[in-house]
Design a protein around this motif. Structure first.
Motif, PDB file in Angstrom:
ATOM      1  N   GLY A  68     -21.501 -11.114  -9.537  1.00 46.99           N
ATOM      2  CA  GLY A  68     -21.813 -12.435 -10.055  1.00 46.99           C
ATOM      3  C   GLY A  68     -23.174 -12.908  -9.593  1.00 46.99           C
ATOM      4  N   GLN A  69     -23.891 -13.556 -10.489  1.00 42.00           N
ATOM      5  CA  GLN A  69     -25.201 -14.118 -10.171  1.00 42.00           C
ATOM      6  C   GLN A  69     -25.221 -15.615 -10.467  1.00 42.00           C
ATOM      7  N   TYR A  70     -26.131 -16.313  -9.809  1.00 39.36           N
ATOM      8  CA  TYR A  70     -26.411 -17.718 -10.086  1.00 39.36           C
ATOM      9  C   TYR A  70     -25.161 -18.595 -10.062  1.00 39.36           C
ATOM     10  N   GLY A  71     -24.449 -18.499  -8.945  1.00 41.38           N
ATOM     11  CA  GLY A  71     -23.320 -19.391  -8.722  1.00 41.38           C
ATOM     12  C   GLY A  71     -21.998 -18.927  -9.279  1.00 41.38           C
ATOM     13  N   ARG A  72     -21.945 -17.733  -9.841  1.00 42.15           N
ATOM     14  CA  ARG A  72     -20.695 -17.263 -10.433  1.00 42.15           C
ATOM     15  C   ARG A  72     -20.111 -16.076  -9.679  1.00 42.15           C
ATOM     16  N   SER A  73     -18.794 -16.000  -9.685  1.00 42.54           N
ATOM     17  CA  SER A  73     -18.069 -14.794  -9.305  1.00 42.54           C
ATOM     18  C   SER A  73     -17.307 -14.379 -10.551  1.00 42.54           C
ATOM     19  N   TYR A  74     -17.768 -13.326 -11.216  1.00 44.71           N
ATOM     20  CA  TYR A  74     -17.276 -12.997 -12.548  1.00 44.71           C
ATOM     21  C   TYR A  74     -15.777 -12.701 -12.576  1.00 44.71           C
ATOM     22  N   GLN A  75     -15.254 -12.063 -11.544  1.00 44.46           N
ATOM     23  CA  GLN A  75     -13.832 -11.753 -11.557  1.00 44.46           C
ATOM     24  C   GLN A  75     -12.970 -12.989 -11.304  1.00 44.46           C
ATOM     25  N   ASP A  76     -13.629 -14.098 -10.953  1.00 40.09           N
ATOM     26  CA  ASP A  76     -12.904 -15.362 -10.747  1.00 40.09           C
ATOM     27  C   ASP A  76     -13.158 -16.363 -11.873  1.00 40.09           C
ATOM     28  N   MET A  77     -13.806 -15.926 -12.948  1.00 39.84           N
ATOM     29  CA  MET A  77     -14.031 -16.808 -14.098  1.00 39.84           C
ATOM     30  C   MET A  77     -12.769 -16.824 -14.947  1.00 39.84           C
ATOM     31  N   ARG A  78     -11.866 -17.735 -14.596  1.00 43.22           N
ATOM     32  CA  ARG A  78     -10.540 -17.786 -15.192  1.00 43.22           C
ATOM     33  C   ARG A  78     -10.545 -18.617 -16.480  1.00 43.22           C
ATOM     34  N   CYS A  79      -9.585 -18.345 -17.328  1.00 45.49           N
ATOM     35  CA  CYS A  79      -9.383 -19.162 -18.521  1.00 45.49           C
ATOM     36  C   CYS A  79      -8.691 -20.465 -18.137  1.00 45.49           C
ATOM     37  N   ALA A  80      -8.752 -21.440 -19.047  1.00 51.57           N
ATOM     38  CA  ALA A  80      -7.962 -22.644 -18.876  1.00 51.57           C
ATOM     39  C   ALA A  80      -6.483 -22.248 -18.829  1.00 51.57           C
ATOM     40  N   GLU A  81      -5.674 -23.074 -18.193  1.00 54.00           N
ATOM     41  CA  GLU A  81      -4.266 -22.729 -17.966  1.00 54.00           C
ATOM     42  C   GLU A  81      -3.558 -22.320 -19.254  1.00 54.00           C
ATOM     43  N   GLU A  82      -3.828 -23.025 -20.349  1.00 56.81           N
ATOM     44  CA  GLU A  82      -3.131 -22.734 -21.601  1.00 56.81           C
ATOM     45  C   GLU A  82      -3.590 -21.424 -22.241  1.00 56.81           C
ATOM     46  N   GLU A  83      -4.701 -20.849 -21.761  1.00 55.50           N
ATOM     47  CA  GLU A  83      -5.183 -19.579 -22.290  1.00 55.50           C
ATOM     48  C   GLU A  83      -5.181 -18.466 -21.241  1.00 55.50           C
ATOM     49  N   SER A  84      -4.596 -18.735 -20.102  1.00 55.85           N
ATOM     50  CA  SER A  84      -4.643 -17.776 -18.994  1.00 55.85           C
ATOM     51  C   SER A  84      -3.946 -16.457 -19.330  1.00 55.85           C
ATOM     52  N   PHE A  85      -3.019 -16.488 -20.287  1.00 54.13           N
ATOM     53  CA  PHE A  85      -2.307 -15.260 -20.666  1.00 54.13           C
ATOM     54  C   PHE A  85      -3.228 -14.262 -21.352  1.00 54.13           C
ATOM     55  N   MET A  86      -4.426 -14.678 -21.736  1.00 59.22           N
ATOM     56  CA  MET A  86      -5.366 -13.776 -22.404  1.00 59.22           C
ATOM     57  C   MET A  86      -6.251 -13.013 -21.425  1.00 59.22           C
ATOM     58  N   GLU A  87      -6.320 -13.430 -20.180  1.00 53.82           N
ATOM     59  CA  GLU A  87      -7.257 -12.862 -19.207  1.00 53.82           C
ATOM     60  C   GLU A  87      -7.061 -11.367 -18.986  1.00 53.82           C
TER      61      GLU A  87
END
Length: 384
Positions: free
Chosen positions: A147-166
């Motif tokens: 992750g760059q510039y403030g992000r951790s890519y493996q922690d970029m989660r979906c909103a709760e209602e879309e979390s089943f798509m991750e």
């Protein structure tokens, strides 16, 4: 028709800008032009037309389903099974039933998308994200793959209602980005700590030996690349387990496995994210399709209930106002890079939220003006 009439300018001044820039530098360039990504007008136009005409299938929201079932006179199909209605999400080329400036709004939607793709990938000539963020010691960590510039890519989660798509994070996954033509910076890669106990510097600068035997931490303190296979790829830098998961859910193997229409039934973007940047000629559209999908899913659908900022409505206002509101382009750039129209964005408001400010707004504005000029449209806008 308008795009095809200007395809030479689009090709020469936009899609080939990276090659043109480094060819002009001649011996002063540190980039191997032959390794730069070849962005072709045919691939762009074919992908755009496909996503505008066919788009992708998406399950209808419950309210839409109920309305359709009422129109059809029931909720079951001929076999007695419950219907699972699908709607089509498409790239917006204007709606004549809404406004008289539909065609113009559609063309500007294309222009804004292409300007953001210029900033994310085309101008660099690389389908894969390039390692650019120095740490506090002035080093360029290999672990920026995480992750760059403030992000951790493996922690970029979906909103709760879309979390089943991750996508799930596989600690043992190993991926290497394509060559990026830059002799001083190695491509991103990921792998387990068993394979790479620690990672060092990714840069090779004249007069400075790479610190291959010393762990070099990124902004988040990472000195490994385990589970860090979710860096940006494609024209609009798809990144993070949510964005890859949604791409797979709607267009990849998961859609096919669950009985929904799939453009790429044999590609599991969660298991093989590098497929977006495939070097095979027959796969050239994927980097465009992934970007167009993200545009439809993230930008076109953007609507802030807190402020009432709606992308489609603002797009029409921008066109009707003569394209002089630079704040609109700034807002779109913020959605693409930060996850909301007014950075800094909280992580609770978006899977991309970092809590940091957007730093390349002026650059993205400049790309928009270049696209408008290549499209043969009058340039009369001013940056907000």
């Amino acid at each position: 028709a308008h795009l095809n009439a200007n395809k030479i300018g689009i090709s020469n001044h936009l899609l080939r800008v990276a090659r043109k820039r480094h060819n002009l530098q001649g011996g002063g360039s540190t980039v191997d032009v032959d390794e730069l990504r070849n962005y072709a007008y045919h691939d762009f136009f074919h992908s755009l037309r496909s996503m505008a005409e066919e788009g992708y299938a998406a399950p209808m929201p419950q309210q839409q389903q109920q309305q359709q079932q009422l129109r059809e006179g029931g909720s079951e199909n001929a076999t007695g099974e419950a219907n699972d209605p699908l709607s089509r999400k498409v790239f917006y080329l204007g709606d004549p039933s809404i406004t008289d400036d539909a065609a113009a709004a559609g063309l500007i939607n294309v222009a804004i998308f292409l300007s953001q793709a210029m900033a994310d990938s085309i101008s660099a000539g690389s389908c894969d994200e390039i390692n650019t963020e120095l740490n506090d010691d002035g080093n360029l960590p290999v672990s920026n793959s995480c992750g760059q510039y403030g992000r951790s890519y493996q922690d970029m989660r979906c909103a709760e209602e879309e979390s089943f798509m991750e996508c799930g994070v596989d600690a043992g996954m190993e991926v290497v980005a394509n060559p990026n033509g830059r002799s001083s910076v190695s491509p991103m890669y990921c792998g387990s700590t068993a394979r790479y106990p620690f990672t060092a510097s990714a840069e090779y600068i004249a007069g400075r030996e790479p610190m291959g035997d010393v762990p070099v931490a990124n902004w988040n303190g990472r000195t490994d690349v385990e589970g860090c296979c979710w860096w940006g790829r494609g024209t609009l830098n798809t990144k993070g387990i949510c964005q890859y998961g949604k791409l797979n859910y709607y267009l990849g193997a998961r859609a096919h496995q669950e009985g929904r229409p799939s453009r790429y039934p044999a590609i599991d973007f969660c298991a093989t994210p590098q497929q977006i940047c495939s070097a095979q000629r027959q796969d050239a559209e994927i980097e465009w399709i992934s970007g167009l999908f993200r545009w439809i899913d993230t930008v076109q659908s953007y609507n802030s209930p807190q402020t009432g900022w709606n992308y489609i409505a603002k797009l029409h206002e921008f066109v009707a106002g003569g394209m002089v509101d630079g704040l609109f382009i700034h807002g779109v750039s913020s959605i693409v890079t930060q996850g909301c129209h007014s950075a800094p964005c909280s992580s609770s408001s978006s899977s991309s939220g970092t809590g940091t400010m957007m730093t390349d707004g002026a650059e993205r504005w400049s790309y928009f003006l270049q696209v408008i000029e290549a499209f043969g449209l009058p340039v009369n806008a001013q940056q907000g």
